[in-house]
Write a protein that holds these residues in place. Structure first.
Motif, PDB file in Angstrom:
ATOM      1  N   LYS A   1      -7.607   1.171  -4.495  1.00 52.48           N
ATOM      2  CA  LYS A   1      -8.103   0.169  -3.451  1.00 52.48           C
ATOM      3  C   LYS A   1      -6.715   0.229  -2.388  1.00 52.48           C
ATOM      4  O   LYS A   1      -6.851   0.387  -1.206  1.00 52.48           O
TER       5      LYS A   1
ATOM      6  N   ASP B   1      -5.981   2.270   7.443  1.00 54.05           N
ATOM      7  CA  ASP B   1      -5.340   1.636   8.293  1.00 54.05           C
ATOM      8  C   ASP B   1      -4.704   2.876   9.107  1.00 54.05           C
ATOM      9  O   ASP B   1      -4.533   2.789  10.523  1.00 54.05           O
TER      10      ASP B   1
ATOM     11  N   CYS C   1       0.825  -1.238  -0.029  1.00 53.22           N
ATOM     12  CA  CYS C   1       0.083   0.132   0.000  1.00 53.22           C
ATOM     13  C   CYS C   1       0.866   1.134  -0.026  1.00 53.22           C
ATOM     14  O   CYS C   1       0.630   2.187  -0.751  1.00 53.22           O
TER      15      CYS C   1
ATOM     16  N   ARG D   1      -6.921   1.366   1.457  1.00 53.00           N
ATOM     17  CA  ARG D   1      -6.675   0.786   2.319  1.00 53.00           C
ATOM     18  C   ARG D   1      -5.447   1.202   3.350  1.00 53.00           C
ATOM     19  O   ARG D   1      -5.716   1.228   4.690  1.00 53.00           O
TER      20      ARG D   1
END
Length: 302
Positions: free
Chosen positions: A35, A43, A6, A39
């Motif tokens: 995405k 987080d 990510c 994410r």
């Protein structure tokens, strides 16, 4: 590992300015890129990017996070390359950019030989006269012609490129052979518009720089096509010797004004700095330096 994925995607989005370009750099889809960044935001519990239908921009916290995480990613990559280097294995994907004419005429045979020597290296080569940003566009290295002013890169000279004036025997038989640069004013010239001063050719006369304005009805944005036009008898052209060398050796073109050539310019390998140079990049640069060492083949014998 998912968190790192990510973070790599977020860094790529910051550097390219779009999910689509970031996805292309990292080999995935733009949907997956979005995405992964979402994410990461979930987080962390913060918004990193402002999204509109037209543009992306970092939030204040997003900019600060990018500056910190970019350093961490670079350190991890350097550590990985250091481990690979100790293993002595030359492998991985190597992304290179090179000028179009030099790349297709002179670099391709060298890259074929390099790929044969190192079968575990995957080559991705972009041939373009556009000056690419190595870091932002994910290139491991570049070949560039001319003196480099970018202090953020490491440069290694491979060879030199001469700039030569040539014409076909048929053209010279009809129009005569210029004995000095100034006599070009009486000739049709095929102009390579890739040069910065497209209608001004540069020479050395008595060790001093001299410029000559040229004219002609043929203006082309590629040295290979200028050579083709000159071979067809359409005029005199000034191009790099690595483009004209084959035609000169074959007698299709004649070199002119040899005593007035401008200084040669370097052909250089360029790569981003780092404490741990990837073994695949070091292997390529060393291979090309050996391949092009000494007088270039295209300049020999004339």
């Amino acid at each position: 590992m998912q968190r790192l994925e990510c973070e790599r995607m977020f860094a790529a989005v910051m550097e390219t300015g779009s999910f689509a370009e970031a996805a292309r750099r990292l080999g995935t889809s733009s949907g997956q890129a979005s995405k992964l960044v979402s994410r990461l935001e979930a987080d962390l519990g913060v918004r990193l990017l402002n999204r509109t239908t037209r543009a992306l921009s970092p939030t204040e916290v997003g900019q600060a996070y990018y500056e910190r995480i970019r350093a961490v990613i670079d350190e991890l990559d350097a550590l990985g390359e250091a481990v690979k280097n100790r293993s002595g294995s030359v492998s991985g994907r190597l992304k290179l950019t090179a000028p179009l004419s030099f790349g297709t005429k002179q670099l391709v045979p060298a890259l074929v030989a390099f790929a044969s020597r190192y079968p575990d290296v995957s080559l991705e080569v972009a041939f373009s006269d556009r000056l690419a940003n190595l870091v932002d566009e994910g290139f491991d290295a570049a070949l560039r012609i001319g003196h480099q002013s970018d202090a953020s890169t490491v440069v290694r000279k491979l060879c030199e490129s001469r700039i030569v004036v040539v014409a076909s025997p048929a053209y010279l038989a009809t129009r005569g052979t210029p004995a000095t640069p100034q006599e070009l004013a009486a000739h049709d010239c095929v102009v390579d518009t890739n040069f910065k001063d497209r209608d001004t050719w540069h020479f050395l006369v008595a060790a001093k720089p001299v410029t000559v304005n040229v004219r002609g009805r043929i203006h082309l944005s590629n040295a290979d096509t200028c050579v083709a036009a000159a071979e067809a008898g359409l005029g005199i052209t000034q191009v790099p010797s690595f483009v004209a060398g084959d035609a000169i050796h074959a007698g299709r073109l004649m070199p002119l004004l040899r005593g007035y050539e401008p200084p040669a310019v370097p052909v250089q390998a360029v790569y981003p700095p780092g404490r741990h140079l990837a073994l695949k990049v070091r292997a390529l640069v060393d291979f090309l330096a050996e391949r092009f060492r000494g007088e270039p083949e295209w300049d020999k014998g004339w």
